[in-house]
Design a protein around this motif. Structure first.
Motif, mmCIF file in Angstrom:
data_model
loop_
_atom_site.group_PDB
_atom_site.id
_atom_site.type_symbol
_atom_site.label_atom_id
_atom_site.label_comp_id
_atom_site.label_asym_id
_atom_site.label_seq_id
_atom_site.Cartn_x
_atom_site.Cartn_y
_atom_site.Cartn_z
ATOM 1 N N ALA A 186 -0.579 10.743 4.963
ATOM 2 C CA ALA A 186 -1.806 11.406 4.522
ATOM 3 C C ALA A 186 -1.945 11.334 3.016
ATOM 4 C CB ALA A 186 -1.788 12.861 4.978
ATOM 5 N N LEU A 187 -0.835 11.437 2.307
ATOM 6 C CA LEU A 187 -0.864 11.334 0.843
ATOM 7 C C LEU A 187 -1.352 9.958 0.409
ATOM 8 C CD1 LEU A 187 -0.124 12.791 -1.799
ATOM 9 C CD2 LEU A 187 2.180 11.864 -1.561
ATOM 10 N N PHE A 188 -0.874 8.916 1.066
ATOM 11 C CA PHE A 188 -1.319 7.564 0.735
ATOM 12 C C PHE A 188 -2.799 7.382 1.090
ATOM 13 C CE2 PHE A 188 2.958 6.661 -0.190
ATOM 14 C CZ PHE A 188 3.046 5.410 -0.773
ATOM 15 N N ALA A 189 -3.210 7.940 2.225
ATOM 16 C CA ALA A 189 -4.613 7.823 2.621
ATOM 17 C C ALA A 189 -5.527 8.545 1.634
ATOM 18 C CB ALA A 189 -4.804 8.382 4.033
ATOM 19 N N GLN A 190 -5.108 9.724 1.187
ATOM 20 C CA GLN A 190 -5.900 10.462 0.202
ATOM 21 C C GLN A 190 -5.969 9.704 -1.114
ATOM 22 O OE1 GLN A 190 -3.739 14.134 0.159
ATOM 23 N NE2 GLN A 190 -4.357 14.662 2.263
ATOM 24 N N ALA A 191 -4.865 9.075 -1.497
ATOM 25 C CA ALA A 191 -4.858 8.281 -2.721
ATOM 26 C C ALA A 191 -5.827 7.109 -2.612
ATOM 27 C CB ALA A 191 -3.440 7.781 -3.010
ATOM 28 N N ALA A 192 -5.838 6.458 -1.455
ATOM 29 C CA ALA A 192 -6.750 5.326 -1.256
ATOM 30 C C ALA A 192 -8.200 5.777 -1.324
ATOM 31 C CB ALA A 192 -6.458 4.661 0.082
ATOM 32 N N ALA A 193 -8.475 6.981 -0.818
ATOM 33 C CA ALA A 193 -9.854 7.481 -0.793
ATOM 34 C C ALA A 193 -10.403 7.738 -2.183
ATOM 35 C CB ALA A 193 -9.921 8.759 0.039
ATOM 36 N N VAL A 194 -9.523 8.021 -3.159
ATOM 37 C CA VAL A 194 -9.985 8.314 -4.531
ATOM 38 C C VAL A 194 -9.623 7.198 -5.507
ATOM 39 C CG1 VAL A 194 -9.886 10.800 -4.147
ATOM 40 C CG2 VAL A 194 -7.884 9.630 -5.093
ATOM 41 N N GLY A 195 -9.248 6.054 -4.966
ATOM 42 C CA GLY A 195 -8.923 4.918 -5.823
ATOM 43 C C GLY A 195 -7.555 4.983 -6.462
ATOM 44 N N GLY A 196 -6.693 5.835 -5.925
ATOM 45 C CA GLY A 196 -5.359 5.982 -6.499
ATOM 46 C C GLY A 196 -4.294 5.191 -5.783
ATOM 47 N N TYR A 197 -4.708 4.283 -4.904
ATOM 48 C CA TYR A 197 -3.759 3.417 -4.202
ATOM 49 C C TYR A 197 -4.056 1.989 -4.606
ATOM 50 C CZ TYR A 197 -1.662 0.730 -0.362
ATOM 51 O OH TYR A 197 -0.960 -0.185 0.365
ATOM 52 N N ARG A 198 -3.146 1.403 -5.368
ATOM 53 C CA ARG A 198 -3.341 0.040 -5.877
ATOM 54 C C ARG A 198 -2.060 -0.757 -5.629
ATOM 55 N NH1 ARG A 198 -5.450 3.730 -9.310
ATOM 56 N NH2 ARG A 198 -3.545 3.848 -10.549
ATOM 57 N N PRO A 199 -1.961 -1.396 -4.465
ATOM 58 C CA PRO A 199 -0.711 -2.063 -4.110
ATOM 59 C C PRO A 199 -0.397 -3.326 -4.891
ATOM 60 C CG PRO A 199 -2.378 -2.454 -2.443
ATOM 61 C CD PRO A 199 -2.957 -1.452 -3.386
ATOM 62 N N GLY A 200 -1.319 -3.793 -5.718
ATOM 63 C CA GLY A 200 -1.043 -4.952 -6.557
ATOM 64 C C GLY A 200 -0.761 -6.201 -5.760
ATOM 65 N N PRO A 201 0.293 -6.950 -6.136
ATOM 66 C CA PRO A 201 0.534 -8.241 -5.475
ATOM 67 C C PRO A 201 1.285 -8.140 -4.162
ATOM 68 C CG PRO A 201 2.154 -7.903 -7.208
ATOM 69 C CD PRO A 201 1.222 -6.722 -7.257
ATOM 70 N N ALA A 202 1.460 -6.937 -3.636
ATOM 71 C CA ALA A 202 2.199 -6.808 -2.371
ATOM 72 C C ALA A 202 1.513 -7.630 -1.284
ATOM 73 C CB ALA A 202 2.262 -5.345 -1.947
ATOM 74 N N PRO A 203 2.275 -8.404 -0.507
ATOM 75 C CA PRO A 203 1.661 -9.217 0.546
ATOM 76 C C PRO A 203 1.087 -8.354 1.660
ATOM 77 C CG PRO A 203 4.055 -9.264 0.743
ATOM 78 C CD PRO A 203 3.748 -8.550 -0.552
ATOM 79 N N ALA A 204 0.016 -8.836 2.265
ATOM 80 C CA ALA A 204 -0.567 -8.125 3.397
ATOM 81 C C ALA A 204 0.421 -8.119 4.562
ATOM 82 C CB ALA A 204 -1.864 -8.797 3.815
#
Length: 239
Positions: A145-163
């Motif tokens: 949920a923390l990661f999902a909330q971060a993604a919702a506000v633009g706070g999740y930026r995985p960078g070059p991590a492969p899909a």
């Protein structure tokens, strides 16, 4: 206005108190002998009973008592993590992540035997029932949920991590089936990885695997979780 809860009877209060005494004695046994040495006979002796027969009205066997201790430990850890995230609700996702991680570490360091019960080696001959599933998934779902909330506000930026490849998605299908269809699989992979890395770091400290090489465990842990967070995209790379 809802009706006030019915007061407990003297018998109900006595049962609650005696159940608490049983669990406390069982935790002392865990600390002294480990889960393999837990027995109703030993618990009965610890609380001053001549035989274990009285305990069977509360726990029908060792496994039932073990399940109660496991459930309590999962819930206590989940409560600590939940309280930390709630207290940091007005902070950036990166700070909520570090608050959660420190809460998990602090609880584990303060309760090493209970942590070992839920994240250590399986207890021979014991199979956890479904009763432990909900409390056991509190921490990973809180991280997710923390990661999902971060993604919702633009706070999740995985960078070059492969899909996540298709094989990884299929491997996580039981979890994906429990989540809303719109949750990206890559985000779920990140959450599962965060849970794995966090508990791995905590376990290495609690079980003494790096005591000879880390002089300041808390300071190193703080750096470590920020580094893990940056790799997974929830902490800015420069943090």
């Amino acid at each position: 206005m809802p009706a006030a809860p019915k007061p407990l009877t003297a018998r109900e209060r006595a049962r609650i108190e005696f159940t608490r005494d049983i669990k406390e004695a069982a935790r002392r046994q865990l600390a002294e002998h480990g889960p393999d040495g837990l027995s109703l006979r030993g618990v009965a002796r610890d609380i001053g009973l001549v035989s274990a027969s009285a305990l069977y009205r509360y726990f029908p066997g060792r496994d039932a008592l073990l399940t109660a201790l496991i459930t309590d430990s999962y819930d206590a850890l989940g409560d600590a993590a939940d309280a930390a995230v709630t207290a940091a609700a007005d902070r950036e996702p990166a700070e909520r992540w570090t608050a959660l991680c420190h809460a998990v570490r602090d609880w584990a360091v303060a309760h090493p035997h209970e942590y070992a019960l839920i994240y250590g080696s399986p207890v021979p001959g014991y199979s956890a029932p479904e009763d432990t599933t909900a409390p056991g998934t509190r921490l990973p779902f809180l991280i997710g949920a923390l990661f999902a909330q971060a993604a919702a506000v633009g706070g999740y930026r995985p960078g070059p991590a492969p899909a996540a490849p298709e094989e990884a998605r299929r491997a996580l299908q039981p979890l994906l089936d429990r989540l809303p269809a719109e949750v990206p699989a890559d985000l779920v992979v990140a959450g599962v990885s965060a849970w794995t890395y966090l508990c791995g770091a905590v376990s290495f400290e609690v079980f003494g695997h790096r005591s000879a090489i880390v002089a300041d465990p808390r300071a190193y842990f703080d750096h470590e979780i920020r580094r893990i967070g940056a790799l997974l995209g929830i902490v800015p790379a420069a943090g």
